[in-house]
Design an enzyme around this catalytic site. Sequence first.
Site, short mmCIF file in Angstrom:
data_model
loop_
_atom_site.label_atom_id
_atom_site.label_comp_id
_atom_site.label_asym_id
_atom_site.label_seq_id
_atom_site.Cartn_x
_atom_site.Cartn_y
_atom_site.Cartn_z
N HIS A 1 7.75 -7.07 -12.31
CA HIS A 1 7.47 -6.19 -13.44
C HIS A 1 8.66 -5.29 -13.79
O HIS A 1 8.90 -5.00 -14.95
CB HIS A 1 6.25 -5.33 -13.10
CG HIS A 1 5.62 -4.68 -14.29
ND1 HIS A 1 5.07 -5.40 -15.32
CD2 HIS A 1 5.45 -3.37 -14.62
CE1 HIS A 1 4.57 -4.56 -16.22
NE2 HIS A 1 4.79 -3.33 -15.82
N ASP B 1 5.83 -11.21 -11.69
CA ASP B 1 5.24 -9.94 -12.12
C ASP B 1 3.79 -9.84 -11.64
O ASP B 1 2.98 -10.73 -11.89
CB ASP B 1 5.28 -9.87 -13.65
CG ASP B 1 5.07 -8.47 -14.19
OD1 ASP B 1 4.38 -7.69 -13.52
OD2 ASP B 1 5.59 -8.17 -15.27
N SER C 1 5.40 -3.36 -21.02
CA SER C 1 4.12 -3.39 -20.32
C SER C 1 3.01 -2.98 -21.29
O SER C 1 2.79 -3.64 -22.30
CB SER C 1 4.19 -2.51 -19.07
OG SER C 1 3.08 -2.73 -18.24
#
Length: 686
Positions: A658, A623, A538
Site C-alpha cells: 500500500h 497491497d 487509497s
Amino acid sequence: MNKSSNINSPIAKKIPHRLEKHDDIRIDNYFWMKDRSHPEVIAYLNEENTFYESKTQHTKAFQDDLFEEMKSRIKEDDSSVPYKYNGYWYITKFEKGKDYPIYTRKKDSLNAPEELLFDCNEMAEDLPYFKLVGISISPDNKKVSFGTDTTGRRQYTLQIKCLETNEIYKDLIENTTGSSAWANDSRTIFYTKKDEVTLRANQVFKHVVGEQNNTLVFEEGDDTFGVTVYKSKSKKYIIIACYSTLTNEYHILNANNPTQNFEVFHPRVRGIEYSISHFENHFYILTNKDKATNFKLMRTGEVNRDMKNWEPVVEHRKDVLIEAIDIFKDYLVISERENGLNQIRIKSWDNSEDYYLPFNSETYTCYTTINVEFRTKLLRYSYNSLTTPPSVIEYNMETRTKKVLKEKEVLGGKFDKSNYISERIWAEARDGEKIPMSVVYRKGMKRDGSNPLLQYAYGSYGSTVDPHFSSIRLSLLDRGFIYVITHVRGGEYLGRSWYDNGKLLNKKNTFTDFIDCSIHLIRERYTSSKHLYAMGGSAGGLLMGAVINEAPELYHGIVAAVPFVDVITTMLDDSIPLTTGEYDEWGNPNDKLYYNYMKSYSPYDNLEAKAYPNMLVTAGLHDSQVQYWEPAKWVAKIREYKTDNNQLFLKTNMDAGHGGASGRFESIREDAGEFAFLLALEDITQ
C-alpha cells in the site's frame, strides 16, 4: 502522447461474473483479476506496466532529472534529534547513498560511545522491499523487540535481539502487527497477531523470551474490531486497546505481574469512544461520552473505573476538537484544533497557568513529538507550514522560552522560503457549507487562469491532511504549479462533525466538496480546466474515481494512487482485509439502504461511455489495504468505456504494498514518475 511508440493499449479479456444482492444484479467482466496466482493476472499487470513504460519513455530522462533534483534537496547524512529514555539517548540516522535508517543509542551522555541497534541497510540487502517497525527496548535495557516486513503486506515477523551480544534469539513469531510491549520483568512481551486471511489484528499473545510456547491472553470476537497492545507512559500498565470506527474498549494489566489476567477498564458501549493515559493514581480519559462530539478530558481512579465515577478535567467545547494529550509531572499539554488550525495548550495541574503556544500563520502544522519523560518541564513539538521546513522545538513550560533543536535543511542552494506564498481560501459548497483550502505557490503568480494547479485531498476516516512542508513539492512549484490541499468533509479539519458529515450516508459530501472547490479555483482564475489536475490515494483514490465520474470535464489529468474504487464488491467480501472493521465508515452493504447508496457513487459501478481526463493509476501487488485488483479492474473498465484519446496508465509495483517502495530514494522515484506525468501534460519537459 508519445507518437514514437506504437504499442497498443492492453485490452483485458472479459469473463462475465454475476453478482447479485438485494435483487440487484451486477455483471463484473473483470472479476477474474482477483486471482493473484493465475498467470494471466500477472501477465495482464506486466502488460500494463510495459505499456506505461513504452508510452512514457520520452519522459524517462526527465524523470531521472526530477529524481536527482528531489534527492539533491535531501540531506543524505542526516540524523534525528536525540531523545532520552530510561538512561539512554536514542538516535535515528541516515548515511549518504543509503536508503534505510540506522538506529543507535548512547548511554547517559551524547558523548558516550555509540551502540548500534539496527542497520536497516544491511537487513534490507538483496530484498525488493523492507520495513522495520515496533522497536521496543526492555526495561533492563538489555533486549529489544522489533518487527520486519519483506513484502509490503504489513504482516510483520516479530523477533528479539540481545543488546549485550547482538544475538537475535530464535524466538520467531510470524504474522504480527510488528509492535510489542515489555512487562517489567524484561522477560515477557505481549504482542498482537493477525487473522491469516483478513489480516485483522484480533489476538494478543504473551511470550517469554527463550520459551517455545506463546499464551493467548485475549481474542477479539467481534470482526468489526481490531486490537493492539502497548505500555503506558507511566510504565505501570500493559494496555490492550480494542478499537472500531465508533467504539473503544481497553483492558489493563499491572506490568509487574505478567502472569495475572487482564481486567477490562470499562466495557464497550456502542458509539462511545475513549482512550486512556495513566498518571500517578489516576487514569485520564479522552472521550466523546455524553454527546461530547469534539471530545472532552475526564479522569478516574485506578480502581473505581465505572463511567459514573469519571470526573471532568477539560470540558467539551462545540468549536474546539481535542485531539491528544501529553501528561507531565507539573503540566497537562492538550493538542487541540480550532477553525482548522492546530493549537497546543499548556495547563498546570495546580491551575495557576493555562495558556496557548503562539502561532501567527494562517496555514501551518504543529504537533507534540516524542515526550517520554514525566518529570521534565521541557515539551518537544514540531512546527512547519507549506513554506517553512519542519522544526523540532524544545519549549520550557515554566519559563515559556523555546529553543529550536533542529530545522530540516533543504539542500541544493536554491530554496528560499521568502520566494513562496501560502494562503487559506474558502469555497462555498452546493449545500452552503464553506470548504477551506490551503494554497501554496511561487511569488509572482498571476490569477489569469493559465496556471497549472494540482489539487489534493484524502477525505476519509477523520484523517486530516494538514498544510505541511514538502521539499519534493518544490519541483512542481518551481515550474509554475500551484498546489492546493482541499480540506473536504470526511476529514476532521473543522472538528469531529466535519468527519461525521463526510461518511456513511453523507459520503457524497466528500466528492461534491472537492468538485465545488475545483469550480471555485477555476472561477477565481487560479487555474482553468485545461490546467487543473487532481491527486488522491487509497480512500483519496476513491475520491478521484468519484469526481471523474461526476465532473470529468473539470480536470486535465488525474493521479489515483492505490485507489479504493470497487466499493460494493469489496465491502461485501468479509475475507478482504479491513472490510468488516469499516462498516461504520462506509456502511454495511448487506443492508439495502447502504448498498443502494454505495452503488450510487462507487467509481467502478458508475463508469459510462464518455470522455475521461488523462490518468495515471498506481497499484501494489502485495497491497493489504486496497487489493491490486481494484485499480486493475477499474483501468480495464475505463479502457472499455472511454470515448477520448487521453492517456490512461496503470503502473503496478510488483514488489510492494500500500505504501509503495520502502527505501527513501525509491519512493522518490515514484514521486518523480507521477510529477513527470503531470508536467508532460503541461508540455514541461525540463
